[in-house]
Design a protein around this motif. Structure first.
Motif, PDB file in Angstrom:
ATOM      1  N   MET A   1       0.840  -1.198   0.000  1.00 50.32           N
ATOM      2  CA  MET A   1       0.000   0.000   0.000  1.00 50.32           C
ATOM      3  C   MET A   1       0.875   1.249   0.000  1.00 50.32           C
ATOM      4  SD  MET A   1      -2.903   1.189   2.766  1.00 50.32           S
ATOM      5  CE  MET A   1      -3.918  -0.252   2.389  1.00 50.32           C
ATOM      6  N   ALA A   2       0.518   2.207  -0.846  1.00 50.24           N
ATOM      7  CA  ALA A   2       1.314   3.430  -0.946  1.00 50.24           C
ATOM      8  C   ALA A   2       1.190   4.263   0.325  1.00 50.24           C
ATOM      9  CB  ALA A   2       0.863   4.248  -2.148  1.00 50.24           C
ATOM     10  N   ALA A   3       2.272   4.947   0.676  1.00 42.74           N
ATOM     11  CA  ALA A   3       2.286   5.791   1.861  1.00 42.74           C
ATOM     12  C   ALA A   3       1.301   6.943   1.703  1.00 42.74           C
ATOM     13  CB  ALA A   3       3.688   6.335   2.104  1.00 42.74           C
ATOM     14  N   PRO A   4       0.614   7.337   2.784  1.00 45.02           N
ATOM     15  CA  PRO A   4      -0.302   8.478   2.701  1.00 45.02           C
ATOM     16  C   PRO A   4       0.394   9.757   2.238  1.00 45.02           C
ATOM     17  CG  PRO A   4      -0.657   7.259   4.735  1.00 45.02           C
ATOM     18  CD  PRO A   4       0.575   6.690   4.108  1.00 45.02           C
ATOM     19  N   ILE A  63       0.689  11.581  -2.686  1.00 43.72           N
ATOM     20  CA  ILE A  63      -0.388  11.304  -1.754  1.00 43.72           C
ATOM     21  C   ILE A  63      -0.989   9.954  -2.115  1.00 43.72           C
ATOM     22  CG2 ILE A  63      -2.604  12.087  -0.831  1.00 43.72           C
ATOM     23  CD1 ILE A  63      -0.319  13.991  -0.184  1.00 43.72           C
ATOM     24  N   PHE A  64      -0.785   8.953  -1.264  1.00 45.76           N
ATOM     25  CA  PHE A  64      -1.227   7.588  -1.557  1.00 45.76           C
ATOM     26  C   PHE A  64      -0.767   7.159  -2.960  1.00 45.76           C
ATOM     27  CE2 PHE A  64      -4.309   9.104   1.608  1.00 45.76           C
ATOM     28  CZ  PHE A  64      -4.170   8.117   2.569  1.00 45.76           C
ATOM     29  N   HIS A  76      -6.623  15.049  -4.242  1.00 43.47           N
ATOM     30  CA  HIS A  76      -7.592  15.677  -3.350  1.00 43.47           C
ATOM     31  C   HIS A  76      -8.758  14.760  -3.001  1.00 43.47           C
ATOM     32  CE1 HIS A  76      -6.492  20.198  -3.992  1.00 43.47           C
ATOM     33  NE2 HIS A  76      -5.431  19.433  -3.767  1.00 43.47           N
ATOM     34  N   GLU A  77      -8.961  13.714  -3.772  1.00 43.60           N
ATOM     35  CA  GLU A  77     -10.070  12.795  -3.501  1.00 43.60           C
ATOM     36  C   GLU A  77      -9.946  12.143  -2.133  1.00 43.60           C
ATOM     37  OE1 GLU A  77     -10.100  10.032  -6.690  1.00 43.60           O
ATOM     38  OE2 GLU A  77     -10.738  11.501  -8.204  1.00 43.60           O
ATOM     39  N   ARG A  78      -8.732  12.064  -1.599  1.00 43.55           N
ATOM     40  CA  ARG A  78      -8.526  11.384  -0.320  1.00 43.55           C
ATOM     41  C   ARG A  78      -8.017  12.331   0.771  1.00 43.55           C
ATOM     42  NH1 ARG A  78      -5.640   5.664  -1.501  1.00 43.55           N
ATOM     43  NH2 ARG A  78      -6.434   5.315   0.616  1.00 43.55           N
ATOM     44  N   ILE A  79      -8.145  13.641   0.527  1.00 44.84           N
ATOM     45  CA  ILE A  79      -7.618  14.654   1.443  1.00 44.84           C
ATOM     46  C   ILE A  79      -8.743  15.530   1.975  1.00 44.84           C
ATOM     47  CG2 ILE A  79      -6.200  16.741   1.627  1.00 44.84           C
ATOM     48  CD1 ILE A  79      -4.374  15.629  -0.504  1.00 44.84           C
ATOM     49  N   ARG A 148     -14.395  12.407   6.864  1.00 40.90           N
ATOM     50  CA  ARG A 148     -13.734  11.131   7.156  1.00 40.90           C
ATOM     51  C   ARG A 148     -12.671  10.811   6.108  1.00 40.90           C
ATOM     52  NH1 ARG A 148     -14.767   9.560  12.437  1.00 40.90           N
ATOM     53  NH2 ARG A 148     -16.960   9.049  12.776  1.00 40.90           N
ATOM     54  N   ALA A 149     -11.985  11.834   5.616  1.00 47.46           N
ATOM     55  CA  ALA A 149     -10.974  11.649   4.570  1.00 47.46           C
ATOM     56  C   ALA A 149      -9.832  10.771   5.071  1.00 47.46           C
ATOM     57  CB  ALA A 149     -10.440  13.008   4.122  1.00 47.46           C
ATOM     58  N   ASP A 150      -9.202  10.072   4.143  1.00 46.75           N
ATOM     59  CA  ASP A 150      -8.094   9.190   4.503  1.00 46.75           C
ATOM     60  C   ASP A 150      -6.903   9.971   5.047  1.00 46.75           C
ATOM     61  OD1 ASP A 150      -9.449   6.880   3.689  1.00 46.75           O
ATOM     62  OD2 ASP A 150      -8.833   7.179   1.612  1.00 46.75           O
ATOM     63  N   LEU A 151      -6.712  11.211   4.571  1.00 48.70           N
ATOM     64  CA  LEU A 151      -5.609  12.048   5.013  1.00 48.70           C
ATOM     65  C   LEU A 151      -6.142  13.418   5.418  1.00 48.70           C
ATOM     66  CD1 LEU A 151      -2.570  12.766   5.355  1.00 48.70           C
ATOM     67  CD2 LEU A 151      -2.556  13.372   2.911  1.00 48.70           C
TER      68      LEU A 151
END
Length: 301
Positions: A1-4, A63-64, A76-79, A148-151
């Protein structure tokens, strides 16, 4: 899994000013990282590079696994980003602002949003123009956390909050960690960073000068020792590693660097009645990096 978050030699230069130089940083999933440094150290520049708001002079920011510079929209989808102060729409109510920001983000935990509104004692029915700075900060914190974003990228997120609301923020960060979210947390509130963060990164002049957990960073500053003795040994002042010695009557206060066994042996021989040995706080570690005396403010000054 890629780093955040992963940066490689990330650099930003404004004219002749090196705002950030060769930043190599990698975060783990579910980690809370405290990002420290005085004004102008490069904290906000780092966050803007991660968001793709600024263009890097050189280096990479991912980012990921997504190149934040080349594909900022995808990153930005996960931020979720929470600045220290935001420009909001004065004519909208708090509720309308949260709805708009939620639509932009694309993902909202509605039940958790209501929990946050209650936790921060926030009135969403009022117009934004009527909010104090603290209430505007509550608004953008709720907007960031409800996604509830991943980052979570948090840049001085508690600016303007009173101590009670700052405590509510701490609860939110603990909940985010518990859900496996990753938190990149820039702050001047050292006690807050110490309470919340798994690791701490310290910047100076745009360069990363220290990275680790608090236990690993204790070597950066001396232990603080207070002792009540039957007698004060003359050798104490000249013992290797002892500095800032203050002696009065039968009490000594000083800092000890390096191995403490010789110090403790000497104190035992002097008839120790009371002994307190304390590790440095995060604030003391931070001050040590910026050339300020650890003793400042600890000797009644």
């Amino acid at each position: 899994m890629a780093a955040p978050v992963k940066t490689e030699k990330l650099t930003k230069v404004f004219g002749k000013t090196e705002a950030l130089v060769d930043l190599d940083l990698e975060m783990n999933q579910g980690e809370v990282l405290g990002y420290l440094g005085p004004n102008g150290a490069g904290k906000t520049t780092t966050i803007r590079l991660l968001l793709g708001i600024l263009r890097a002079t050189s280096g990479l920011a991912r980012i990921f696994g997504v190149d934040a510079q080349a594909e900022p929209a995808k990153a930005h989808e996960r931020i979720a980003y929470v600045p220290g102060e935001a420009s909001l729409w004065p004519g909208l109510t708090g509720e309308e602002t949260l709805r708009l920001l939620g639509n932009i983000q694309g993902n909202v935990d509605v039940a958790y949003r209501e929990v946050l509104i209650e936790r921060f004692n926030f009135d969403p029915s009022r117009k934004v123009r009527t909010y104090s700075r603290g209430n505007r900060q509550k608004l953008i914190l709720i907007a960031g956390m409800m996604s509830r974003a991943d980052l979570l990228l948090l840049d001085e997120p508690t600016a303007g909050l009173d101590p009670l609301m700052a405590q509510a923020f701490r609860v939110c960060v603990d909940e985010a960690r518990g859900r496996g979210q990753t938190v990149f947390f820039s702050s001047h509130a050292l006690s807050e960073v110490e309470a919340l963060c798994d690791r701490v990164a310290i910047l100076r002049g745009g360069r990363l000068i220290e990275l680790g957990n608090l236990h690993e960073m204790r070597h950066l500053s001396a232990l603080t020792i207070d002792a009540d003795l039957d007698r004060i040994p003359d050798q104490l002042a000249t013992l290797v590693g002892v500095r800032g010695l203050v002696a009065s009557d039968h009490h000594v206060h000083f800092h000890a660097e390096g191995p403490v066994e010789p110090v403790l042996r000497l104190l035992a021989q002097a008839g120790t009645e009371h002994l307190l040995v304390r590790e440095p706080t995060l604030e003391e570690l931070f001050l040590a990096h910026y050339g300020q005396a650890v003793e400042e403010g600890q000797n009644g000054q």
